[in-house]
Enzyme design. Sequence first.
Site, PDB file in Angstrom:
ATOM      1  N   CYS A 264       0.848  -1.076   0.031  1.00  0.00           N
ATOM      2  CA  CYS A 264      -0.186  -0.076   0.049  1.00  0.00           C
ATOM      3  C   CYS A 264       0.831   1.307   0.037  1.00  0.00           C
ATOM      4  O   CYS A 264       0.447   2.313  -0.454  1.00  0.00           O
ATOM      5  CB  CYS A 264      -0.931  -0.059   1.315  1.00  0.00           C
ATOM      6  SG  CYS A 264      -2.217  -1.399   1.178  1.00  0.00           S
TER       7      CYS A 264
ATOM      8  N   HIS B 160      -3.303   7.182   2.481  1.00  0.00           N
ATOM      9  CA  HIS B 160      -3.860   6.062   1.806  1.00  0.00           C
ATOM     10  C   HIS B 160      -5.331   5.698   2.401  1.00  0.00           C
ATOM     11  O   HIS B 160      -5.819   6.177   3.532  1.00  0.00           O
ATOM     12  CB  HIS B 160      -2.885   4.915   2.583  1.00  0.00           C
ATOM     13  CG  HIS B 160      -3.373   3.632   2.175  1.00  0.00           C
ATOM     14  ND1 HIS B 160      -3.731   3.176   0.835  1.00  0.00           N
ATOM     15  CD2 HIS B 160      -3.240   2.336   2.949  1.00  0.00           C
ATOM     16  CE1 HIS B 160      -4.101   1.915   0.858  1.00  0.00           C
ATOM     17  NE2 HIS B 160      -3.624   1.633   1.994  1.00  0.00           N
TER      18      HIS B 160
ATOM     19  N   ASN C 155     -10.025   0.013  -0.606  1.00  0.00           N
ATOM     20  CA  ASN C 155      -8.450   0.054  -0.409  1.00  0.00           C
ATOM     21  C   ASN C 155      -7.915  -0.447  -1.664  1.00  0.00           C
ATOM     22  O   ASN C 155      -7.958  -1.614  -1.766  1.00  0.00           O
ATOM     23  CB  ASN C 155      -8.025  -0.723   0.767  1.00  0.00           C
ATOM     24  CG  ASN C 155      -6.672  -0.774   0.937  1.00  0.00           C
ATOM     25  OD1 ASN C 155      -5.995  -0.421   0.174  1.00  0.00           O
ATOM     26  ND2 ASN C 155      -6.109  -1.199   2.130  1.00  0.00           N
TER      27      ASN C 155
END
Length: 323
Positions: free
Chosen positions: A113, A250, A280
């Site tokens: 990520c 994020h 996500n």
Amino acid sequence: MIRSVVRGNGAALPRRIMKNADFEGMVETSDEWIVQRTGIRQRHVAADDETTASLGEAAARAALDSAGLTPADIDLIVLATSTPNNTFPATAVEIQNRLGMHHGFAFDMQAVCSGFVYAVATADLYIRGGLAKRVLVIGSETFSRILDWSDRSTCVLFGDGAGAVVLEAAKGAGNIADRGVLAASLRSDGVHKEKLFVDGGPSTTGTVGHLKMEGREVFKHAVGMITDVIEATFAEAGITAEDLDWFVPHQANKRIIDASAKKLGIAEEKVVVTVDLHGNTSAASVPLALSVAVADGRIKKGDLVLLEAMGGGFTWGAVLLRW
Ligand code: UT7
């Protein structure tokens, strides 16, 4: 001094949107649980003909269009991804070929990520080191391919997509008023591997594997790690949270975003939140969020923007830039 200035940006999403309610017949979950615990309302899921390479190519083309450039103007492609089309060659090289680019060079970066934040920081070093003048930095993922669709604790959280920016060498005065990348701070610590990983790989099982996450454990570390790395970035740049125009974190969980912003003293109205739209999307989440906030007119030329990410590894990092 040389600065790496954002000249354009773009995004691409799979055609199919999957709403929270679509999971209700598949696993024991509810729209209410997903919204309350994560802020996610929908995510895009790639069809068979949509891959990390095709989404990355589409985001790259959108970024080039917005920059008024063509592939001929680019000399490096850095692709952040943990879901490459193949184990090798690098999907960045496949995107290079899809763009009709047969000059320059391209490589993948794997920081899960945090990949896009790592990739921007890396591209900035290539530009400032003189190895590249214009870099396509792409985050592209198809996490739907590595999800265990029977595991409710992970399958509802992730989505597919891609985002990209074009970074270009420009002269700056060497102070905080410059446009471009101003400061970066990157971290990793492998002691946390088992909390978020994929249980396969070429050198171990010979299979692709599936994503495994101890969500509560990741959550416990996330806010502290995110705020530490951002405070280091603020110190390097000599700024405070009040100087920021936009915080683009994020997009894993709205509760993590809110808690981080609160701890750092970043006002709610400066926080870009797209987790409701995309879920996500790992390395694509920050550039996708950027694309939304640029398209709706929030992020404008000259704004001070903070990017942040944290994920598997663990890896985490922040980049401060003036748009
Ligand atoms: O991008 C990389 C970084 N990743 C992250 O930042 C993710 C970090 N973690 C999180 O976002 C959260 O921990 C989750 C969203 C994954 C989970 O939220 P939570 O508030 O930490 O919930 P929990 O894991 O403590 O689970 C609470 C309950 C459990 O049931 P019991 O043990 O209390 O009976 C879970 O089994 O919720 C249950 N649960 C679900 N229930 C309905 C877990 N997943 C689901 C689900 N639907 N999809």
